[in-house]
Design a protein around this motif. Structure first.
Motif, PDB file in Angstrom:
ATOM      1  N   ALA A   1     -40.541 -13.513 -17.787  1.00 59.94           N
ATOM      2  CA  ALA A   1     -41.821 -13.318 -18.463  1.00 59.94           C
ATOM      3  C   ALA A   1     -42.021 -11.836 -18.742  1.00 59.94           C
ATOM      4  O   ALA A   1     -41.666 -10.979 -17.925  1.00 59.94           O
ATOM      5  N   GLY A   2     -42.575 -11.512 -19.917  1.00 66.04           N
ATOM      6  CA  GLY A   2     -42.831 -10.125 -20.271  1.00 66.04           C
ATOM      7  C   GLY A   2     -44.144  -9.633 -19.705  1.00 66.04           C
ATOM      8  O   GLY A   2     -44.868 -10.355 -19.016  1.00 66.04           O
ATOM      9  N   SER A   3     -44.446  -8.379 -19.983  1.00 64.51           N
ATOM     10  CA  SER A   3     -45.683  -7.787 -19.469  1.00 64.51           C
ATOM     11  C   SER A   3     -46.900  -8.232 -20.266  1.00 64.51           C
ATOM     12  O   SER A   3     -48.036  -8.105 -19.819  1.00 64.51           O
ATOM     13  N   THR A   4     -46.666  -8.773 -21.467  1.00 65.93           N
ATOM     14  CA  THR A   4     -47.750  -9.254 -22.318  1.00 65.93           C
ATOM     15  C   THR A   4     -47.846 -10.770 -22.207  1.00 65.93           C
ATOM     16  O   THR A   4     -46.817 -11.464 -22.202  1.00 65.93           O
ATOM     17  N   ALA A   5     -49.055 -11.277 -22.137  1.00 64.60           N
ATOM     18  CA  ALA A   5     -49.247 -12.725 -22.028  1.00 64.60           C
ATOM     19  C   ALA A   5     -48.572 -13.432 -23.193  1.00 64.60           C
ATOM     20  O   ALA A   5     -48.725 -13.032 -24.350  1.00 64.60           O
ATOM     21  N   GLY A   6     -47.809 -14.481 -22.864  1.00 64.43           N
ATOM     22  CA  GLY A   6     -47.155 -15.259 -23.906  1.00 64.43           C
ATOM     23  C   GLY A   6     -45.846 -14.676 -24.378  1.00 64.43           C
ATOM     24  O   GLY A   6     -45.228 -15.212 -25.294  1.00 64.43           O
ATOM     25  N   GLU A   7     -45.383 -13.573 -23.770  1.00 63.14           N
ATOM     26  CA  GLU A   7     -44.122 -12.959 -24.196  1.00 63.14           C
ATOM     27  C   GLU A   7     -43.055 -13.229 -23.149  1.00 63.14           C
ATOM     28  O   GLU A   7     -43.265 -13.018 -21.950  1.00 63.14           O
ATOM     29  N   TYR A   8     -41.895 -13.677 -23.625  1.00 58.37           N
ATOM     30  CA  TYR A   8     -40.773 -13.978 -22.746  1.00 58.37           C
ATOM     31  C   TYR A   8     -39.504 -13.386 -23.358  1.00 58.37           C
ATOM     32  O   TYR A   8     -39.328 -13.397 -24.576  1.00 58.37           O
ATOM     33  N   THR A   9     -38.641 -12.892 -22.490  1.00 60.47           N
ATOM     34  CA  THR A   9     -37.382 -12.314 -22.961  1.00 60.47           C
ATOM     35  C   THR A   9     -36.221 -13.105 -22.397  1.00 60.47           C
ATOM     36  O   THR A   9     -36.117 -13.290 -21.170  1.00 60.47           O
ATOM     37  N   ALA A  10     -35.347 -13.548 -23.295  1.00 58.21           N
ATOM     38  CA  ALA A  10     -34.150 -14.276 -22.893  1.00 58.21           C
ATOM     39  C   ALA A  10     -32.957 -13.337 -23.001  1.00 58.21           C
ATOM     40  O   ALA A  10     -32.785 -12.656 -24.010  1.00 58.21           O
ATOM     41  N   THR A  11     -32.139 -13.302 -21.955  1.00 59.92           N
ATOM     42  CA  THR A  11     -30.910 -12.508 -21.970  1.00 59.92           C
ATOM     43  C   THR A  11     -29.738 -13.459 -22.074  1.00 59.92           C
ATOM     44  O   THR A  11     -29.491 -14.275 -21.174  1.00 59.92           O
ATOM     45  N   TYR A  12     -29.005 -13.370 -23.186  1.00 61.69           N
ATOM     46  CA  TYR A  12     -27.857 -14.224 -23.442  1.00 61.69           C
ATOM     47  C   TYR A  12     -26.589 -13.498 -23.007  1.00 61.69           C
ATOM     48  O   TYR A  12     -26.413 -12.307 -23.303  1.00 61.69           O
ATOM     49  N   SER A  13     -25.697 -14.225 -22.323  1.00 62.55           N
ATOM     50  CA  SER A  13     -24.452 -13.616 -21.840  1.00 62.55           C
ATOM     51  C   SER A  13     -23.273 -14.472 -22.242  1.00 62.55           C
ATOM     52  O   SER A  13     -23.316 -15.703 -22.159  1.00 62.55           O
ATOM     53  N   SER A  14     -22.199 -13.765 -22.666  1.00 62.48           N
ATOM     54  CA  SER A  14     -20.968 -14.473 -23.014  1.00 62.48           C
ATOM     55  C   SER A  14     -19.823 -13.466 -23.071  1.00 62.48           C
ATOM     56  O   SER A  14     -19.931 -12.441 -23.752  1.00 62.48           O
ATOM     57  N   GLY A  15     -18.756 -13.768 -22.327  1.00 67.00           N
ATOM     58  CA  GLY A  15     -17.574 -12.915 -22.393  1.00 67.00           C
ATOM     59  C   GLY A  15     -17.830 -11.472 -22.017  1.00 67.00           C
ATOM     60  O   GLY A  15     -17.212 -10.562 -22.558  1.00 67.00           O
ATOM     61  N   GLY A  16     -18.745 -11.236 -21.102  1.00 69.36           N
ATOM     62  CA  GLY A  16     -19.029  -9.879 -20.660  1.00 69.36           C
ATOM     63  C   GLY A  16     -19.991  -9.126 -21.547  1.00 69.36           C
ATOM     64  O   GLY A  16     -20.347  -7.984 -21.259  1.00 69.36           O
ATOM     65  N   THR A  17     -20.420  -9.731 -22.634  1.00 72.38           N
ATOM     66  CA  THR A  17     -21.369  -9.101 -23.549  1.00 72.38           C
ATOM     67  C   THR A  17     -22.737  -9.747 -23.399  1.00 72.38           C
ATOM     68  O   THR A  17     -22.846 -10.968 -23.279  1.00 72.38           O
ATOM     69  N   THR A  18     -23.769  -8.920 -23.408  1.00 74.37           N
ATOM     70  CA  THR A  18     -25.119  -9.465 -23.286  1.00 74.37           C
ATOM     71  C   THR A  18     -25.969  -8.996 -24.458  1.00 74.37           C
ATOM     72  O   THR A  18     -25.715  -7.951 -25.051  1.00 74.37           O
ATOM     73  N   THR A  19     -26.953  -9.807 -24.791  1.00 73.21           N
ATOM     74  CA  THR A  19     -27.930  -9.403 -25.790  1.00 73.21           C
ATOM     75  C   THR A  19     -29.266 -10.037 -25.411  1.00 73.21           C
ATOM     76  O   THR A  19     -29.312 -10.959 -24.600  1.00 73.21           O
ATOM     77  N   GLU A  20     -30.326  -9.510 -25.977  1.00 73.04           N
ATOM     78  CA  GLU A  20     -31.655  -9.974 -25.619  1.00 73.04           C
ATOM     79  C   GLU A  20     -32.402 -10.487 -26.838  1.00 73.04           C
ATOM     80  O   GLU A  20     -32.153 -10.050 -27.968  1.00 73.04           O
ATOM     81  N   LYS A  21     -33.321 -11.379 -26.561  1.00 79.98           N
ATOM     82  CA  LYS A  21     -34.177 -11.913 -27.607  1.00 79.98           C
ATOM     83  C   LYS A  21     -35.543 -12.153 -26.989  1.00 79.98           C
ATOM     84  O   LYS A  21     -35.653 -12.697 -25.890  1.00 79.98           O
ATOM     85  N   THR A  22     -36.574 -11.695 -27.672  1.00 79.87           N
ATOM     86  CA  THR A  22     -37.927 -11.820 -27.149  1.00 79.87           C
ATOM     87  C   THR A  22     -38.708 -12.851 -27.956  1.00 79.87           C
ATOM     88  O   THR A  22     -38.645 -12.870 -29.183  1.00 79.87           O
ATOM     89  N   PHE A  23     -39.429 -13.697 -27.243  1.00 82.05           N
ATOM     90  CA  PHE A  23     -40.222 -14.749 -27.869  1.00 82.05           C
ATOM     91  C   PHE A  23     -41.701 -14.509 -27.603  1.00 82.05           C
ATOM     92  O   PHE A  23     -42.103 -14.215 -26.479  1.00 82.05           O
ATOM     93  N   ALA A  24     -42.497 -14.600 -28.642  1.00 78.05           N
ATOM     94  CA  ALA A  24     -43.954 -14.661 -28.485  1.00 78.05           C
ATOM     95  C   ALA A  24     -44.313 -16.139 -28.529  1.00 78.05           C
ATOM     96  O   ALA A  24     -44.234 -16.787 -29.581  1.00 78.05           O
ATOM     97  N   VAL A  25     -44.708 -16.686 -27.405  1.00 78.18           N
ATOM     98  CA  VAL A  25     -44.798 -18.136 -27.242  1.00 78.18           C
ATOM     99  C   VAL A  25     -46.252 -18.607 -27.266  1.00 78.18           C
ATOM    100  O   VAL A  25     -47.114 -18.043 -26.590  1.00 78.18           O
ATOM    101  N   THR A  26     -46.487 -19.621 -28.060  1.00 72.99           N
ATOM    102  CA  THR A  26     -47.742 -20.375 -27.997  1.00 72.99           C
ATOM    103  C   THR A  26     -47.428 -21.714 -27.346  1.00 72.99           C
ATOM    104  O   THR A  26     -46.534 -22.442 -27.799  1.00 72.99           O
TER     105      THR A  26
END
Length: 704
Positions: free
Chosen positions: A597-622
């Motif tokens: 969960a992020g610091s802002t209400a309704g915000e979540y960050t997903a960290t995707y991992s594959s083959g030693g590489t990671t990336t992030e994606k943030t969702f503003a969720v209703t």
């Protein structure tokens, strides 16, 4: 020793704008010690602050000393912007004389002619009447009336040849007499009088002219005709090209430029060029002549590029800046001053060949990324500065009067370590070290930079702060000489702008330092994807290099996630629902994902991992009240009896049909529940998902 771009001559010193004052090692006086209470104190201090005045090493300017004819002319040329050179054929003036070039400029400009016997007397002290004549000639004052000199009790002693010029400068309030009612035409002009006189003359030249303000983007001027502005020019908007101008006042590049671009092409500025706006790639000086440039942007760094025949005699840096010479066939940037106003932990980047770099700043990092510097002088009050030398760069002469840190294994020819500079650190031992503290320096190992970090502080795993030194305490850590390889997410990934990439690396570096005594500054390196980080802590500094791969970081995706009770669900239930939303399409793939969960209400960050590489994606969720997936009917041959492949193909056709001709693409995967399919929509680097509960109906086949 390298050759200077500008031959300044072996004079007995320099007083601002090339006025000789003291020995060749004289430095800019940030505050003169012998002008307090002087009648010209305000003007002298203004000149010092603007970089127009230099004094002796002891901090004095000796305002009551006389000034020579050559020195006065040199000041005039610099302040009024006279650069065209003619010939100066005088019996007592050799072409090797330090002032020959400036006297030749004065002759070309037409404001001096010398004496009737074909001499010039460059080393003689200039009189008040000679100075008045020069100023009157430059300003083109009306000399037809001599009534103004009648107010002086010694008017009868003023020679006939100077009466008209003296009267003109008095009439225009450029010169005044003494408190005793005399003018003193034959008196020697003092250095203070020279400053006040030239200051008044420059102000008189520009005060009558209204400033020209440019507040709309576009090109101003043309190649065929020079536009002359007698006053100031103010540019306060990006996207401006100023072409073929002569500005007899000042040029202001205002804060309204923001981070935009401005090009100054074939422009001569007689006054000061003030840079208060512009971004990382923005201010270009092309084939232009500038006297003083003052950089003072309130937020962020500004990049100044000298191109072609551009000549900028002095650049005074009061805020973060990049100075770069690109395809220069003129003098480019010659002298640079790191002013005392420059905030601590600021980074200044240099690319090019520079004559003089003078430090008055404290705890500032200067990166010489390309080129060379002839002379670097660190003032006694300029402590804890760092000079980072990239490969193949060079400093010919370095004079240290305060403790400094020299990082990088480049060529450093001659170093003078004076009192106050003991314990200065070097990555590479200079070719020659002199000075009273020459034996009291620290040379780091060639493969690592050793630094001390107080126990308990956080370095974020990237580096540590400080610099090596005998008797250090705490936990010692080694900064590898090989660049660290890291992944940094940024919007658009490798296609992001240089500014966005730098900001992303800064965020990456500084995040783990929050709450610790360590600070860090980041500047781009010479190679693509290379960034150099300088860590600061307790007066110590160290540097590490990052080799960065930029991953795509998308802006927060706005999505609807169903959960029992919707927005009234517990935090745990909401997090679980988002985790399910994120992980569902990854089932059966080598990709894993974690959600926080992020610091802002309704915000979540997903960290995707594959083959030693990671990336992030943030969702503003209703959060919606959980209901069944969208129910749709999809026709397919054999309906519910169709094969799984045929059903998937039918749902793909159903999803993609309305997207034809749009920039949106979609992929479809079957869900874990029979009849459930999830479509992932992508556009401009942003993705979102939608789940369908599908009933397959019989598709009618046309009769053959």
């Amino acid at each position: 020793m390298g050759r200077r771009k500008k031959l300044r001559g072996a004079v007995a010193g320099v007083l601002s704008l090339s006025m000789a004052l003291a020995s060749m090692d004289a430095v800019s006086a940030q505050t003169a010690s012998d002008v307090q209470g002087h009648w010209a104190e305000q003007q002298i201090q203004n000149w010092i602050s603007s970089g127009n005045l230099k004094g002796y090493q002891d901090g004095t300017v000796k305002p009551n000393n006389a000034i020579t004819r050559a020195e006065f002319i040199t000041m005039i040329n610099r302040m009024f912007g006279f650069t065209d050179t003619g010939s100066a054929n005088f019996k007592d003036l050799s072409t090797t004389n330090w002032a020959y070039s400036d006297i030749a400029k004065a002759v070309k400009a037409g404001y001096v002619t010398g004496y009737s016997d074909q001499t010039f007397h460059p080393g003689s002290n200039i009189s008040r009447q000679e100075a008045a004549t020069i100023i009157s000639n430059i300003l083109g004052l009306d000399t037809s009336n001599t009534d103004s000199i009648k107010q002086f009790s010694d008017a009868g002693k003023i020679p006939a040849w100077s009466q008209d010029s003296i009267s003109a400068v008095v009439e225009n309030n450029i010169m005044k007499g003494y408190p005793n009612g005399t003018f003193g035409a034959q008196n020697q002009l003092t250095r203070a009088e020279a400053v006040v006189l030239i200051d008044s003359a420059v102000s008189s030249r520009t005060s009558a002219a209204e400033p020209v303000t440019i507040d709309q983007a576009g090109t101003y001027g043309n190649d065929q005709e020079t536009t002359v502005v007698n006053g100031d020019v103010i540019i306060n908007v990006p996207g401006v090209t100023l072409n073929n101008y002569e500005i007899k006042g000042n040029l202001l590049l205002g804060a309204g430029i923001g981070s935009g671009d401005v090009t100054i092409k074939n422009v001569k500025v007689h006054g000061t060029t003030n840079v208060e706006g512009g971004g990382e790639n923005s201010i270009h000086f092309v084939d232009s002549v500038l006297v003083n440039v003052v950089v003072n942007k309130q937020n962020g760094a500004v990049r100044l590029v000298a191109e072609g025949t551009t000549q900028a005699d002095k650049v005074i840096i009061q805020s973060s800046a990049k100075l770069e010479e690109s395809d220069v066939n003129g003098e480019g940037f010659t002298d640079v001053e790191l002013a005392k106003e420059l905030p601590a932990n600021t980074t200044v980047q240099l690319k090019g060949k520079f004559d003089d770099i003078n430090f008055f700043s404290v705890s500032v990092t200067v990166q010489l990324q390309r080129g060379s510097i002839q002379d670097v002088t660190v003032d006694a009050a300029a402590s804890d500065n760092t000079i980072v030398l990239s490969s193949s760069t060079q400093i010919s002469n370095l004079v240290l009067n305060a403790i400094s840190h020299i990082l990088g294994a480049s060529q450093l020819t001659n170093v003078i370590v004076n009192e106050g500079a003991q314990k200065s650190t070097f990555d590479t031992r200079p070719s020659q070290v002199q000075g009273v503290q020459q034996t009291n320096i620290i040379v780091n190992s060639s493969s690592t930079v050793t630094s001390t970090v107080s126990s308990g502080s956080s370095s974020g795993g990237s580096s540590s702060s400080g610099s090596s030194g005998s008797g250090s305490t705490g936990n010692e850590s080694q900064v590898p000489s090989t660049p660290l390889v890291v992944n940094v997410p940024v919007v658009d990934g490798e296609n992001a702008t240089a500014e966005a990439k730098l900001a992303a690396v800064e965020a990456y570096v500084q995040a783990p330092l929050e709450g610790s005594p360590i600070t860090a500054t980041v500047v781009p390196g010479d190679e693509a994807g290379e960034y150099i980080v300088t860590y600061h802590s307790g007066g110590q500094q160290t540097v590490t290099t990052l080799t960065v791969t930029f991953l795509v970081k998308v802006a927060p995706v706005e999505v609807n996630v169903p959960v029992i009770n919707g927005e009234n669900a517990t935090d745990e239930a909401k997090l679980a629902a988002v985790e399910a939303y994120v992980q569902a399409p990854l089932e059966g793939t080598p990709i894993t994902a974690t959600v926080v969960a992020g610091s802002t209400a309704g915000e979540y960050t997903a960290t995707y991992s594959s083959g030693g590489t990671t990336t992030e994606k943030t969702f503003a969720v209703t959060f919606l009240v959980k209901v069944a997936p969208v129910e749709v009917n999809v026709p397919v041959i054999n309906g519910e009896n169709a094969t799984d492949e045929a059903k998937l193909a039918a749902v793909e056709a159903y999803v993609q049909a309305p997207l034809e001709g749009t920039p949106i693409t979609a992929t479809v995967v079957a869900g874990s529940t029979a009849g459930e399919y999830t479509a992932t929509y992508s556009s401009g680097g942003t993705t979102t998902e939608k789940t369908f509960a599908v009933t397959f109906i019989e598709e009618e086949v046309a009769a053959g």
